[in-house]
Motif scaffolding. Sequence first.
Motif, short mmCIF file in Angstrom:
data_model
loop_
_atom_site.label_atom_id
_atom_site.label_comp_id
_atom_site.label_asym_id
_atom_site.label_seq_id
_atom_site.Cartn_x
_atom_site.Cartn_y
_atom_site.Cartn_z
N HIS A 240 0.84 -1.21 0.00
CA HIS A 240 0.00 0.00 0.00
C HIS A 240 0.87 1.26 0.00
O HIS A 240 0.52 2.26 -0.64
CB HIS A 240 -0.87 -0.08 1.26
CG HIS A 240 -1.68 1.11 1.60
ND1 HIS A 240 -2.87 1.41 0.98
CD2 HIS A 240 -1.49 2.07 2.55
CE1 HIS A 240 -3.38 2.51 1.52
NE2 HIS A 240 -2.56 2.93 2.48
N CYS A 243 1.76 2.20 -3.53
CA CYS A 243 0.75 1.91 -4.56
C CYS A 243 0.38 3.19 -5.32
O CYS A 243 0.25 4.26 -4.73
CB CYS A 243 -0.50 1.32 -3.89
SG CYS A 243 -1.81 0.93 -5.07
N CYS A 274 -8.93 -5.19 -1.44
CA CYS A 274 -7.47 -5.09 -1.49
C CYS A 274 -6.86 -5.13 -0.08
O CYS A 274 -7.23 -4.35 0.79
CB CYS A 274 -7.05 -3.80 -2.19
SG CYS A 274 -5.25 -3.64 -2.27
S1 SF4 Z 1 -5.50 -0.24 -4.08
FE1 SF4 Z 1 -4.91 -1.35 -2.21
S2 SF4 Z 1 -2.72 -1.03 -1.98
FE2 SF4 Z 1 -3.47 0.49 -3.44
S3 SF4 Z 1 -3.98 2.29 -2.19
FE3 SF4 Z 1 -5.84 1.12 -2.33
S4 SF4 Z 1 -5.81 -0.23 -0.51
FE4 SF4 Z 1 -3.74 0.56 -0.80
#
Ligand code: SF4
Length: 322
Positions: A240, A243, A274
């Motif tokens: 995260h 990301c 996620c």
């Molecule tokens: S998609 Fe998943 S890893 Fe990416 S910001 Fe959102 S929660 Fe975080």
Amino acid sequence: MGVRPSLYEELRNQGVSRRGFLKFCGYMSSVLTLPVGSAEVIAQALASKPRPSVIWLSVQECTGCSESLLRSFEPTLESLILDSISLDYHHVLQAAAGAAAEAARDRAIEQNWGKYFLIVDGSIPGKDAGARSTTGGKAGLSLVRNAAQGAAVIASVGTCAAFGGIGAAAPNPSGAFGAADALGDLVAAGKVTAPIVNIPGCPPVPEVITGLVTYYLTYGSIPALDDLRRPKIFFGKTVHDNCTRLPFFERQQFARSFDDEGARKGWCLKDLGCKGPLTFNACTTIKWNQGTSFPMYSGHGCLGCAQPSFWDRPGGFYTKPF
Ligand code: SF4
Ligand code: SF4
């Protein structure tokens, strides 16, 4: 046994150019987040030290970790480990089979006692003295326990070898566990003295395996580990944290389905399950497929495959992490 050639000499014999070799060292230096100038240190170490012996023991596994390993950066681990580092035993990839292969493994262990790099993949069934997974009539449990006593480093590659993985998921019919747990009493008794490093992931990021081997060859030690035995340089942050959808997470902009407008605009996938905020791995820094992409970039959430609770997480893969 004669002196082994250095890793660079082996690569050169295979046609890898000096430039390709230095490119690899530079890439490893950045993967390992080492200070400026470390590429030369890596190059010097790989060019001067004899290649180590690697014994790879696969127990209750799906071969995905070996597959991942073959997809790493150039020179691929196929050339780096299989041809250059001297993979003395890998029952999936080696040419030898049957009794000859088992004898080669025992010989490699005997001749390199105290010096080899032991890689384990797959969980280790403990029930019935390990009889649920055997190779050449020997239980994986006893093969790993024997080999571990002569290893210089033990790397548990993949979530199964690190934490038990799918083999250990409830109700765990084979009594499976990870390598560190299978070796716990031997470590306590001082019979296994090698550090045990966990490289979880289903499969693990291949460059993390290469990075660990390269670090060990360069510095003669292993990088700092966290309390789950994972190298902090690779597992110090969650997926995260880097990301590309993180700005949308912070603005609370969440996709409602995998193909809605928000998802296509790069909005956060947390509400679609996620597990990135709970998962420590290098997927968003090193990335996959030779640095091309990672799941959230491609439109799917993280499943949390590198965490101990991966298979037994309540609610399954698509429940919100919080
Ligand atoms: S998609 Fe998943 S890893 Fe990416 S910001 Fe959102 S929660 Fe975080
Ligand atoms: S993004 Fe998550 S599920 Fe995918 S490989 Fe990385 S840690 Fe595993």
